[in-house]
Enzyme design. Structure first.
Site, short mmCIF file in Angstrom:
data_model
loop_
_atom_site.label_atom_id
_atom_site.label_comp_id
_atom_site.label_asym_id
_atom_site.label_seq_id
_atom_site.Cartn_x
_atom_site.Cartn_y
_atom_site.Cartn_z
N HIS A 1 42.01 -21.50 -38.74
CA HIS A 1 41.08 -22.35 -37.98
C HIS A 1 40.63 -23.56 -38.81
CE1 HIS A 1 40.40 -19.38 -34.67
NE2 HIS A 1 40.67 -18.52 -35.62
N ASN B 1 37.53 -16.69 -29.29
CA ASN B 1 38.72 -17.52 -29.05
C ASN B 1 38.79 -17.88 -27.58
OD1 ASN B 1 39.77 -17.60 -31.68
ND2 ASN B 1 41.00 -15.76 -31.39
FE1 HDD Z 1 38.73 -14.97 -37.64
C1 HDD Z 1 37.76 -17.96 -38.90
C2 HDD Z 1 38.05 -16.10 -34.45
C3 HDD Z 1 40.05 -12.10 -36.33
C4 HDD Z 1 38.99 -13.72 -40.74
N1 HDD Z 1 38.06 -16.70 -36.83
C5 HDD Z 1 37.70 -17.81 -37.52
C6 HDD Z 1 37.25 -18.82 -36.62
C7 HDD Z 1 37.33 -18.30 -35.36
C8 HDD Z 1 37.83 -16.96 -35.50
C9 HDD Z 1 36.97 -18.98 -34.06
C10 HDD Z 1 36.79 -20.21 -37.01
C11 HDD Z 1 35.30 -20.28 -37.14
C12 HDD Z 1 34.90 -21.69 -37.45
O1 HDD Z 1 35.05 -22.54 -36.56
O2 HDD Z 1 34.46 -21.93 -38.57
N2 HDD Z 1 39.07 -14.28 -35.76
C13 HDD Z 1 38.62 -14.84 -34.60
C14 HDD Z 1 38.82 -13.92 -33.52
C15 HDD Z 1 39.39 -12.80 -34.04
C16 HDD Z 1 39.53 -13.02 -35.46
C17 HDD Z 1 38.43 -14.18 -32.07
C18 HDD Z 1 39.80 -11.52 -33.38
C19 HDD Z 1 39.28 -11.10 -32.29
N3 HDD Z 1 39.43 -13.25 -38.39
C20 HDD Z 1 39.89 -12.16 -37.69
C21 HDD Z 1 40.17 -11.08 -38.61
C22 HDD Z 1 39.85 -11.53 -39.87
C23 HDD Z 1 39.40 -12.89 -39.70
C24 HDD Z 1 40.69 -9.72 -38.20
C25 HDD Z 1 39.93 -10.85 -41.20
C26 HDD Z 1 40.03 -9.60 -41.41
N4 HDD Z 1 38.50 -15.74 -39.49
C27 HDD Z 1 38.61 -15.02 -40.63
C28 HDD Z 1 38.22 -15.78 -41.87
C29 HDD Z 1 37.84 -17.16 -41.27
C30 HDD Z 1 38.06 -16.97 -39.79
C31 HDD Z 1 39.26 -15.78 -42.94
C32 HDD Z 1 38.52 -18.35 -41.85
C33 HDD Z 1 37.45 -19.35 -42.15
C34 HDD Z 1 36.22 -18.70 -41.82
O3 HDD Z 1 36.47 -17.42 -41.45
O4 HDD Z 1 35.13 -19.18 -41.90
O5 HDD Z 1 37.14 -15.21 -42.51
#
Ligand code: HDD
Length: 711
Positions: A92, A165
């Site tokens: 993202h 999402n």
């Molecule tokens: Fe995630 C970012 C949505 C599963 C780990 N995720 C991130 C963002 C969104 C989502 C919208 C961007 C937020 C922003 O605008 O700053 N992610 C989801 C959804 C998931 C999902 C809807 C499943 C239903 N994500 C998911 C899993 C993991 C992560 C299973 C880790 C185990 N996601 C992250 C992260 C991020 C992230 C690595 C990257 C940057 C951040 O968090 O701030 O922690």
């Protein structure tokens, strides 16, 4: 506070926006005021406050001599610059954001004790960040990808982040697989190709080996993955959450955002062209809509499942690869969100905003979805390296409006000067402050839902998570024929980019054949593979044959053509009265007509008046518009008919099934036929039909006729 009372849910869906006075109502704006930096009228100074006399020249030994190390002004400036970039989000990374507010439709106390859902008079500030998943910060907006839909509610009881999402399911069931999935979809490690695309071997290798991804991949191959606008996307919390009322009664819920603008998509050809012609297409669209006052609105709703009904479904509520079909559990509207203010500074707000699904408030709690459970750890952890330490909650965009005193101290980038001597609890030195608040019906401290667990500690997937194909099939079978064709084309395009035949074969035979044999056969044919005649597993099928709520065709929106961009093609000799008539008619519907000329120079109307244009037809090609109108004027029509640029513009719009108003002469020159959305003349009848066609987003009936048109 707003002067108008909020409408009842039903009326709100239909009525116009009641926008509370922004300055008075947005508490977050006020809380940000103290950190907003405005240099107007200010002297240029160093970070230490010293006035700078010369910002053009380094301190040197003579005007042609070497630079001197003692130049603290140059060194400070360059050092700061050298460190301007922070790590982009691992996923993202590409996104954009906006401020706004949330307002509850009523008192939902029977469902939750969360204060922001109880008082219809309360305005809760929000910040939303929309994003793509795969591409880096500078990648294109319109790639085929899932869109992030993350909302931070600055409630009086603390921040609540709904990090969702634009698709209601996910690729994997357990967070431990997230790094594998992300490594597979990201650009391949040896050459960092492709940017912003899943059409490559490692993605399809992974998903063809992991059947639990089948449902989400269907969504990603559908039109949902190429939204026309961020304003025209549904949002989903994906996981099952809990809402808990003051009596401690919990309900399972799924969160939904329903856009009043409708759910609409680009065509694949448009999406690809836009990725080159306007990388910023979607952030620009959102920015312009807010600047022009077309504030996008979404309704927040929940599907509610009483705890007692947890096991009533043919899938597991804890499985994030499953939806609850809306026909089984309808969405109950709770309130609405309006985005009405663009950020002042992209980095400070959009880049530094830190979401976490673990940011919840009393009245909201988690379920045991193993994907959600892992996310609760990952988000805060990632901010430590992105935002440089554990004090990122002090960055203005992340600060709650609720007070947040505790005994956490020091660490990198500490901005607070904590007073007092006791940074521990209990203490007698500082009167025992800050003190715990016992849980209570209202305004109590956070209390986790007391769920009874009696289990072995094991690494095992529940059998109830085992059906990977029934809902993928339900999705495909709920699509209109047009949407189904788009899905077939998307699979064919993506798999066509996969170099290894074995991966293509595995996806067709072991995934698609289990979803729908017609789909599998069509994709196989496009890839030159034999069509499978049977699946590889027994698929039990869903309770429902179809879920109409899944088709975008059933989400036209309630705002008509408000905020839709309409190209008005003009050239020298155009009739000013006709331009005026068309523009006024479109503006009456709150659309955004923009005059385009052969160049960026004003055109000379038949009556001699000069008409300024917004851009040339090359500068703003047809793919940036929702509809095209050509005003009357013989000389202008002749000029357009003789112009390759104009003809391409119109034919491309036609091919992309857009509504068009043409002159008779142009219709003949282009060799096109009138249809429901291709109208002639500038009279009221044509305008009304045009507006209706733009409302329908595309003239789908034209698809077959448009097939043979080159553009
Ligand atoms: Fe995630 C970012 C949505 C599963 C780990 N995720 C991130 C963002 C969104 C989502 C919208 C961007 C937020 C922003 O605008 O700053 N992610 C989801 C959804 C998931 C999902 C809807 C499943 C239903 N994500 C998911 C899993 C993991 C992560 C299973 C880790 C185990 N996601 C992250 C992260 C991020 C992230 C690595 C990257 C940057 C951040 O968090 O701030 O922690």
């Amino acid at each position: 506070m707003p002067s108008k009372k909020p409408d009842s849910p039903k009326q709100s869906q239909l009525a116009g926006t009641d926008t509370p006075d922004r300055a008075n109502t947005n508490a977050k704006i006020q809380s940000l005021e103290s950190v907003r930096s405005d240099a107007t009228g200010q002297a240029l100074r160093t970070n230490q406050g010293v006035r700078i006399a010369d910002n053009q020249n380094t301190l040197k030994a003579g005007d042609r001599g070497p630079s001197l190390l003692e130049d603290f002004i140059m060194r400070e400036k360059i050092t700061h610059f050298d460190h301007e970039r922070i790590p982009e989000r691992i996923v993202h990374a590409r996104g954009t954001g906006a401020h706004g507010y949330f307002q509850s439709y009523g008192n939902h106390a029977e469902l939750t004790k969360a204060g922001f859902l109880q008082d219809p008079e309360k305005i809760t500030p929000v910040f939303v960040r929309f994003s793509t998943v795969q591409g880096p910060r500078g990648s294109a907006d319109t790639v085929r990808d899932v869109r992030g839909f993350a909302v931070k509610f600055y409630t009086d009881e603390g921040n609540f982040d709904l990090v969702g999402n634009n698709m209601p399911v996910f690729f994997i069931q357990d967070a431990i697989k997230f790094p594998d999935f992300v490594h597979a979809v990201k650009p391949e490690p040896h050459n960092e190709i492709p940017t912003g695309a899943s059409a490559h071997d490692t993605f399809w290798d992974f998903v063809s080996l992991v059947p639990e991804s089948a449902h989400m991949v269907m969504w990603a191959m559908s039109d949902r993955a190429i939204p026309r606008s961020l304003r025209m996307m549904e949002g989903f919390g994906v996981h099952t959450f809990r809402l808990i009322n003051a009596q401690g009664v919990a309900s399972f819920v799924k969160f939904h955002w329903k856009p009043r603008q409708g759910v609409h998509s680009l065509l694949w050809d448009e999406a690809q062209k836009l990725a080159g012609k306007d990388t910023d297409f979607q952030r620009r669209d959102l920015w312009e809509a807010i600047e022009t006052g077309d504030y996008p609105e979404w309704e927040l709703g929940v599907q509610i499942v009483p705890e007692a009904d947890e096991h009533k479904f043919d899938f597991d509520l804890l499985d994030p690869t499953k939806i609850i079909p809306e026909e089984l559990v309808p969405v109950t509207p709770l309130g609405k969100m309006v985005l009405n203010r663009n950020p002042d500074n992209f980095f400070a707000e959009v880049e530094q905003v830190a979401f976490c699904p673990g940011h919840i408030v009393p009245g909201i709690d988690f379920s045991n979805d193993p994907l959600l459970q892992g996310r609760l750890f990952s988000y805060t952890d990632t901010q430590l390296s992105r935002l440089g330490g554990p004090n990122f909650h002090q960055i203005p965009i992340n600060r709650p409006v609720a007070p947040n005193h505790n005994n956490q101290r020091d660490a990198l980038h500490q901005h607070l000067v904590h007073k007092g001597r006791a940074s521990y609890e209990p203490n007698s030195i500082d009167g025992g402050w800050p003190k715990e608040t016992p849980p209570a019906a209202q305004d109590g401290g956070f209390e986790s839902y007391q769920e009874r667990i009696d289990a072995h500690k094991i690494r095992q997937r529940s059998e109830s998570f085992g059906d990977h194909f029934s809902q993928a099939r339900l999705f495909f079978q709920s699509m209109s024929p047009t949407e189904q064709q788009h899905i077939i084309k998307a699979y064919s395009f993506e798999l066509g980019k996969v170099e290894r035949e074995a991966i293509r074969v595995r996806e067709v035979n072991e995934i698609l054949a289990n979803i729908d044999l017609k789909l599998a056969a069509a994709v196989a044919t496009n890839l030159g593979l034999p069509a499978p005649t049977a699946g590889t597993v027994q698929v039990k099928g869903s309770q429902l044959q179809q879920s109409p709520a899944l088709s975008q065709m059933n989400h036209p929106g309630v705002v008509g053509i408000k905020g839709r961009k309409i190209a008005v093609l003009v050239a020298d000799g155009v009739e000013a009265a006709s331009v005026d008539k068309l523009v006024k008619a479109l503006e009456a519907h709150s659309a955004r007509p923009l005059l385009l000329g052969p160049t960026s120079a004003p055109v000379k109307a038949a009556d001699g008046t000069q008409l300024p244009v917004a851009a040339s037809m090359e500068g703003m090609p047809s793919i940036m518009f929702d509809g095209i109108v050509v005003p009357a004027g013989k000389a202008a029509t002749d000029a357009l008919a003789a112009s390759g640029l104009a003809k391409h513009f119109l034919l491309e719009g036609y091919k992309h099934l857009k509504a068009l108003v043409l002159t008779q002469e142009l219709l003949g020159t282009l060799g096109l036929k009138e249809d429901k959305g291709l109208l002639l003349g500038d009279d009221q009848q044509a305008v009304d039909a045009f507006v209706k066609a733009v409302e329908g987003h595309r003239v789908w009936e034209r698809e077959a006729a448009a097939e043979s048109v080159p553009a």
